[in-house]
Scaffold this motif. Sequence first.
Motif, PDB file in Angstrom:
ATOM      1  N   VAL A  99       0.831  -1.203   0.000  1.00 42.78           N
ATOM      2  CA  VAL A  99       0.000   0.000   0.000  1.00 42.78           C
ATOM      3  C   VAL A  99       0.869   1.256   0.000  1.00 42.78           C
TER       4      VAL A  99
ATOM      5  N   TYR B  24      -0.961   1.487  10.864  1.00 46.39           N
ATOM      6  CA  TYR B  24      -1.390   0.397   9.993  1.00 46.39           C
ATOM      7  C   TYR B  24      -1.508  -0.843  10.876  1.00 46.39           C
TER       8      TYR B  24
ATOM      9  N   VAL C 180      -8.198  -2.165   4.513  1.00 47.77           N
ATOM     10  CA  VAL C 180      -7.215  -2.471   3.484  1.00 47.77           C
ATOM     11  C   VAL C 180      -7.445  -3.869   2.923  1.00 47.77           C
TER      12      VAL C 180
ATOM     13  N   MET D 182      -6.958   6.054  -0.456  1.00 47.43           N
ATOM     14  CA  MET D 182      -6.989   4.613  -0.232  1.00 47.43           C
ATOM     15  C   MET D 182      -8.061   3.945  -1.084  1.00 47.43           C
TER      16      MET D 182
ATOM     17  N   VAL E 132      -6.379   3.555  -4.339  1.00 50.23           N
ATOM     18  CA  VAL E 132      -5.325   2.542  -4.255  1.00 50.23           C
ATOM     19  C   VAL E 132      -5.920   1.142  -4.340  1.00 50.23           C
ATOM     20  N   LEU E 133      -6.984   0.905  -3.570  1.00 45.05           N
ATOM     21  CA  LEU E 133      -7.555  -0.440  -3.490  1.00 45.05           C
ATOM     22  C   LEU E 133      -8.391  -0.804  -4.717  1.00 45.05           C
TER      23      LEU E 133
ATOM     24  N   VAL F  10      -2.571  -3.213  -7.658  1.00 45.09           N
ATOM     25  CA  VAL F  10      -2.518  -3.390  -6.206  1.00 45.09           C
ATOM     26  C   VAL F  10      -3.345  -4.594  -5.791  1.00 45.09           C
TER      27      VAL F  10
END
Length: 323
Positions: free
Chosen positions: A51, A92, A121, A272, A275-276, A281
């Motif tokens: 990440v 995290y 996440v 995020m 990102v996800l 990723v």
Amino acid sequence: MRQGLKTLLAACFAVAALTPHLAQAAWPEKPIRFVVPYAAGGAADALARTVATELTQRLKQSVIVENRPGAGGTIGAMAVATAPADGYTFLYDATAFAVNPSLYPKLTFSYEKDFVPISMVARIPTLLVVPANSRFNSVADLVKHAKANPGKLSYASAGNGGAAHLSGELFKQGHGLAIVHIPYRGGAPALTDLSGGMVDLMFSAVTASGPLVKAGRLKVLATAFDKRLDSMPETPTIAETGLKGFSAYEWNAIFAPVGMPPDIVKRMEAEMREVLSSPAVRERLQGQGALPAAGGARELEDFVNAEAAKWARVIKASRITID
């Protein structure tokens, strides 16, 4: 002159009013820390680095993973709880975030009050595994034998109060079984002894036990996840084998110290989300055995509250304490 002064003052007030927003709009202006409260090389560390690499590219600032292990994750969590809430330090964390409040009632910080949720996440499925040469070929076989031989079977975990321990206790409570818990100093030695038949069973994250299953050293009886895994479509869930509603898996999420500017919280939440949703990723996370998890701050808050309540009941019923 007077009119010019009024114009100048108005301009100054306008700049002053905009300054906080301009400062936040410029975020980030320096590297960001992701504090991982576990040792380097573990599942949380590896996922955090995946990440962080993507966020570094998106934010044009380095996102640095800092490992602060110890005391079940509470040392790293405390470091973030007491850090400046300026947008440059995030936690995290993993399943322990929802478990530790019940395991460590005398902490000097509060998981509930000193953090704000940012984003889920990943979810990491857990497998119920036995040695490859085990007599048990199904959950029904195991439960039948355990009921007929109370206290004769044993299950391993990576340590007291960890996800594997709590999953085992939840399973025992659901079936009314007496199975002896054998805590180890980490998941690797526990899986080694399980593979060698020194213990009878274990609940283990697929990231750790999956390679041993593929190598033929362990056998999977069921997944403790809330649905069957695409990689193991023939393997039933524990809920399907008789414990309706059973769900026990590990997860990762990002939190911030309370007091962080709302604009930064929203920005990180939005980043995020992007990102996800990135195919690259998602592929990297899945390659590590993790399932990318959807859900922003609101969903994460509700999820953590539900997890904390569930594990608090398990800990109380099992009288689990940390030495």
